[in-house]
Motif scaffolding. Structure first.
Motif, PDB file in Angstrom:
ATOM      1  N   GLU A 179       0.833  -1.211   0.000  1.00 27.37           N
ATOM      2  CA  GLU A 179       0.000   0.000   0.000  1.00 27.37           C
ATOM      3  C   GLU A 179       0.869   1.263   0.000  1.00 27.37           C
ATOM      4  O   GLU A 179       0.626   2.208  -0.749  1.00 27.37           O
ATOM      5  N   LEU A 182       2.444   1.739  -3.483  1.00 28.27           N
ATOM      6  CA  LEU A 182       1.496   2.124  -4.534  1.00 28.27           C
ATOM      7  C   LEU A 182       0.983   3.550  -4.337  1.00 28.27           C
ATOM      8  O   LEU A 182       0.623   4.220  -5.313  1.00 28.27           O
ATOM      9  N   LYS A 183       0.956   4.027  -3.104  1.00 28.58           N
ATOM     10  CA  LYS A 183       0.572   5.419  -2.856  1.00 28.58           C
ATOM     11  C   LYS A 183       1.686   6.386  -3.269  1.00 28.58           C
ATOM     12  O   LYS A 183       1.444   7.565  -3.500  1.00 28.58           O
ATOM     13  N   TRP A 210      -2.078   3.527  -6.493  1.00 28.55           N
ATOM     14  CA  TRP A 210      -3.102   3.227  -5.488  1.00 28.55           C
ATOM     15  C   TRP A 210      -4.481   3.715  -5.936  1.00 28.55           C
ATOM     16  O   TRP A 210      -5.491   3.074  -5.660  1.00 28.55           O
ATOM     17  N   GLN A 214      -8.706   1.931  -6.408  1.00 30.57           N
ATOM     18  CA  GLN A 214      -9.962   2.439  -5.824  1.00 30.57           C
ATOM     19  C   GLN A 214     -11.081   2.501  -6.864  1.00 30.57           C
ATOM     20  O   GLN A 214     -12.235   2.728  -6.513  1.00 30.57           O
ATOM     21  N   LYS A 236      -2.511  -5.842  -6.432  1.00 26.76           N
ATOM     22  CA  LYS A 236      -3.043  -6.262  -5.126  1.00 26.76           C
ATOM     23  C   LYS A 236      -2.238  -7.417  -4.525  1.00 26.76           C
ATOM     24  O   LYS A 236      -2.441  -7.808  -3.383  1.00 26.76           O
TER      25      LYS A 236
END
Length: 430
Positions: A179, A182-183, A210, A214, A236
């Protein structure tokens, strides 16, 4: 949540590979700005960190940066693809010895399958691989470890962008690490997303990797198709891309852009026949014969002020061969059929395909087979060129000039070519 993944890949990526290879020939180049130029010394295809810091972009036309090269003493070298292939094979051989399954992705990258290494510290294991490659080949590599191939690319990017934070190895083995990565990662830097798709993503508010996760799957499928669904699963940590076994070579091509446009028929013919000779040598290296030969010529499509012409022709051989003499004759016949006077030729090439193993040739009953008569001569010629240097023994139609248009070669490189047996590459240069 602290979930650890059992299925893991590693991506071994050589740092600034072509430049690193140049430094193995001349260690004094360490910590200096260095660039490697494409065929004909036209564009920059590899840059050291020091060269990047000077603002030299990838694919920069060398002539536009001559003054900058001079001002900052940037060392520039002609591409030495034989050396790069040789060093690549060394790196591959060391890395693949540590695993059961691997995939050579390109000349400077390979994936390793670390699945099942349950009781081994993967970070330490990959650090050992990295150190061994450095010690034995003097090629620095970055290794990114993650549950999927796409995430391996991300992990590798982190290693390269933050060299002081990591000792050349980074492992993404928890959802928290994934996470965070990816952010940080721009959507345009995700493996498989090009410039056009990046613009489309940005228009839809997707700026980081990221952000893509979403979006509803229906939206991803609409914009990117099934490829996009696979990509978000990979991001993922759900494996979608397996390791690919190397496919056997289906063709060998020797094609070049000329340093200067050629007008005289004999000049173009000599280049094309030389390309045919090189195809023959490569066939013999891998103990195969070809059944098809193609020759093409073309003018400079960027010169709007000159008439444009391009043509190609293929011939199917009655008997499979790897004889330079036979292939040379066929190449000449095809060249005679497609060459037209009055044009400025910029590029030409020879392609051979439809291979059979040398010892499994099926002979036509109606054609004389002279392959076996030529083979001892060809083997002797190959042996002498290996001993005394490339093109020292050649067909009478060859000039012996190098076909890459590489002006900036060194005595160290000539010695390397003479003293090493060079394997055939089974991946693309890029």
């Amino acid at each position: 949540m602290n979930v650890h993944y059992l299925i893991m890949y590693a991506l071994v990526d050589c740092n600034n590979f072509f430049v690193s290879c140049e430094r193995t020939l001349d260690p004094s180049l360490e910590n200096k700005p260095v660039v490697v130029l494409s065929n004909n010394d036209g564009c920059v295809v590899s840059r050291s960190k020091e060269a990047k810091d000077l603002g030299i972009p990838m694919a920069a036309p060398a002539f536009k940066y001559k003054e900058l090269f001079k001002k900052y003493d940037v060392k520039s070298f002609s591409a030495k693809f034989e050396l790069y292939n040789f060093k690549s094979q060394q790196v591959i051989n060391i890395a693949k010895a540590y695993v059961l399954e691997h995939e050579v992705y390109s000349i400077d990258e390979l994936f390793l399958d670390l699945t099942g290494f349950k009781y081994i510290n993967l970070y330490d294991y990959c650090l050992e691989i990295q150190h061994k490659i450095q010690k034995e080949t003097h090629i620095p590599v970055s290794i990114g470890i993650a549950p999927t191939k796409t995430l391996c690319k991300v992990a590798n990017r982190i290693v390269k962008d933050f060299p002081k934070n990591f000792d050349g190895v980074y492992i993404m083995d928890t959802p928290e690490k994934i996470e965070k990565a990816l952010k940080w990662l721009n959507i345009g830097d995700v493996w498989g997303i090009g410039r056009k798709l990046t613009a489309k993503m940005n228009d839809s508010g997707v700026y980081k990797a990221w952000d893509l996760l979403q979006k509803p799957e229906m939206w991803v499928r609409k914009v990117m198709g099934i490829h996009g669904v696979r990509m978000i699963n990979e991001l993922k940590g759900i494996r979608q891309l397996e390791l690919d076994a190397p496919s056997p070579k289906k063709s060998i091509a020797v094609t070049r852009s000329f340093m200067e446009m050629l007008v005289k028929k004999d000049d173009v013919r000599e280049r094309v026949e030389t390309f045919g000779m090189y195809c023959s040598e490569r066939l013999r290296k891998q103990n195969t014969c070809c059944k098809m030969v193609t020759v093409f010529v073309q003018t400079n499509r960027f010169r709007r002020d000159l008439p444009e012409y391009r043509n190609a022709m293929t011939q199917i051989l009655p008997n499979p061969t790897n004889s330079s003499i036979i292939i040379g004759r066929v190449v000449n016949e095809l060249f005679e059929a497609i060459f037209k006077e009055g044009f400025h030729y910029k590029r030409a090439g020879v392609i051979v395909n439809d291979f059979v193993p040398e010892d499994q040739r099926l002979i036509s009953l109606f054609e004389e087979d002279i392959q076996n008569k030529h083979l001892p001569v060809m083997r002797a010629m190959d042996a002498m060129n290996k001993k005394y240097g490339k093109d020292k023994v050649r067909l009478g139609s060859m000039s012996g000039k190098n076909t890459f248009g590489r002006a900036q070669l060194s005595p160290e490189y000539e010695a390397f070519l003479k003293n090493n047996t060079l394997p055939e590459a089974n991946f693309r240069f890029h």
